[in-house]
Design a protein around this motif. Structure first.
Motif, short mmCIF file in Angstrom:
data_model
loop_
_atom_site.label_atom_id
_atom_site.label_comp_id
_atom_site.label_asym_id
_atom_site.label_seq_id
_atom_site.Cartn_x
_atom_site.Cartn_y
_atom_site.Cartn_z
N GLN A 127 0.83 -1.21 0.00
CA GLN A 127 0.00 0.00 0.00
C GLN A 127 0.86 1.26 0.00
O GLN A 127 0.59 2.21 -0.72
CB GLN A 127 -0.95 0.01 1.21
CG GLN A 127 -1.82 1.25 1.32
CD GLN A 127 -2.74 1.39 0.13
OE1 GLN A 127 -3.33 0.42 -0.33
NE2 GLN A 127 -2.89 2.59 -0.39
N THR A 130 2.46 1.63 -3.44
CA THR A 130 1.50 2.08 -4.45
C THR A 130 1.03 3.51 -4.19
O THR A 130 0.77 4.25 -5.13
CB THR A 130 0.29 1.13 -4.55
OG1 THR A 130 -0.35 1.03 -3.29
CG2 THR A 130 0.70 -0.24 -5.04
N THR A 131 0.96 3.92 -2.92
CA THR A 131 0.57 5.29 -2.61
C THR A 131 1.59 6.27 -3.19
O THR A 131 1.22 7.27 -3.81
CB THR A 131 0.43 5.50 -1.09
OG1 THR A 131 -0.61 4.65 -0.61
CG2 THR A 131 0.11 6.94 -0.76
N ASP A 134 1.10 6.19 -6.90
CA ASP A 134 -0.17 6.84 -7.25
C ASP A 134 -0.03 8.35 -7.27
O ASP A 134 -0.61 9.03 -8.13
CB ASP A 134 -1.28 6.44 -6.27
CG ASP A 134 -1.91 5.10 -6.60
OD1 ASP A 134 -1.84 4.68 -7.78
OD2 ASP A 134 -2.48 4.47 -5.69
N LEU A 137 1.64 9.21 -10.47
CA LEU A 137 0.70 9.02 -11.58
C LEU A 137 -0.38 10.09 -11.61
O LEU A 137 -0.75 10.58 -12.68
CB LEU A 137 0.08 7.62 -11.51
CG LEU A 137 1.04 6.46 -11.74
CD1 LEU A 137 0.36 5.13 -11.48
CD2 LEU A 137 1.62 6.51 -13.15
N GLU A 138 -0.90 10.46 -10.44
CA GLU A 138 -1.91 11.52 -10.38
C GLU A 138 -1.36 12.83 -10.91
O GLU A 138 -2.04 13.55 -11.66
CB GLU A 138 -2.40 11.72 -8.94
CG GLU A 138 -3.50 10.80 -8.54
CD GLU A 138 -3.99 11.10 -7.12
OE1 GLU A 138 -4.17 12.30 -6.79
OE2 GLU A 138 -4.15 10.14 -6.37
N SER A 149 0.49 2.09 -16.46
CA SER A 149 -0.34 1.63 -15.35
C SER A 149 0.50 1.43 -14.09
O SER A 149 1.72 1.24 -14.15
CB SER A 149 -1.02 0.32 -15.72
OG SER A 149 -0.07 -0.72 -15.78
N LEU A 150 -0.18 1.46 -12.97
CA LEU A 150 0.47 1.19 -11.69
C LEU A 150 1.12 -0.19 -11.69
O LEU A 150 2.25 -0.36 -11.24
CB LEU A 150 -0.55 1.31 -10.55
CG LEU A 150 -0.05 0.96 -9.16
CD1 LEU A 150 1.06 1.91 -8.72
CD2 LEU A 150 -1.20 0.98 -8.16
#
Length: 193
Positions: A127, A130-131, A134, A137-138, A149-150
């Motif tokens: 998590q 990925t945070t 993310d 990516l955001e 993609s993630l």
């Protein structure tokens, strides 16, 4: 007359003990290596009784996992405005986190099933990874880009770094981290077949 209970001090002794114990772990891991850490040694360096550590954390693994959690939360990377630069910074920071004194021991402690059966260290570790991605990516999407993609980032950047550090593969350095990102972008620029 109803006397209100005294207000709790922010921090106080508990915060000082936590900070001293955390710093002792970091210092000792750097001096001796994480494999040589013991609760008595940490307690002595922190200036607390070993029972304080046992009472608060239970095990050395739980203490190491808490440090890994805190370190990751403190290491967010601000957006540079360029996806490739942000991914390189993420890869280099991930590598630095894993290779810092005690880093791999902190990671192993965090994902150990011995810590707390109610929480999944593996899930929490994933998590956090990925945070961080993310956020990159955001920011990229916010600039109107179409980032990979993630899952692709986890497969192409994160997984190789963890694998190479866990298994002590030579030449796992910043240049390798940059090369992972370069390879990803090279593949992205190729026309699909």
């Amino acid at each position: 007359m109803n006397a209100e209970p005294p207000a709790k001090r922010p921090g106080g002794r508990s915060a000082r003990v936590q900070a001293a114990v955390h710093q002792a772990v970091i210092d000792l891991a750097g001096e001796r290596g994480a494999a040589q850490l013991t609760i008595p040694a940490v307690a002595e360096r922190a200036g607390v009784n070993p029972t304080t550590i046992y009472r608060r954390w239970g095990t050395l693994q739980a203490l190491l996992a808490e440090l890994a959690d805190q370190h990751e939360a403190d290491a967010r990377i601000p957006s540079s405005g360029d996806l490739r630069t942000d991914l390189e910074a993420y890869a280099v920071r991930t590598l630095a986190d894993l290779t810092r004194p005690g880093g791999i021991a902190f990671f192993r402690a965090e994902v150990s099933s011995d810590i707390d059966e109610r929480r999944s260290g593996l899930r929490e570790c994933l998590q956090r990874a990925t945070t961080g991605l993310d956020m990159v990516l955001e920011a990229s999407r916010g600039r109107g880009e179409t980032p990979p993609s993630l899952e692709r980032l986890l497969d192409r950047i994160v997984a190789p770094l963890y694998f190479r550090v866990v298994f002590s593969v030579p030449d796992t350095d910043d240049a390798y981290a940059h090369a992972l990102v370069a390879d990803l972008f090279s593949d992205l620029s190729r026309p699909e077949r």
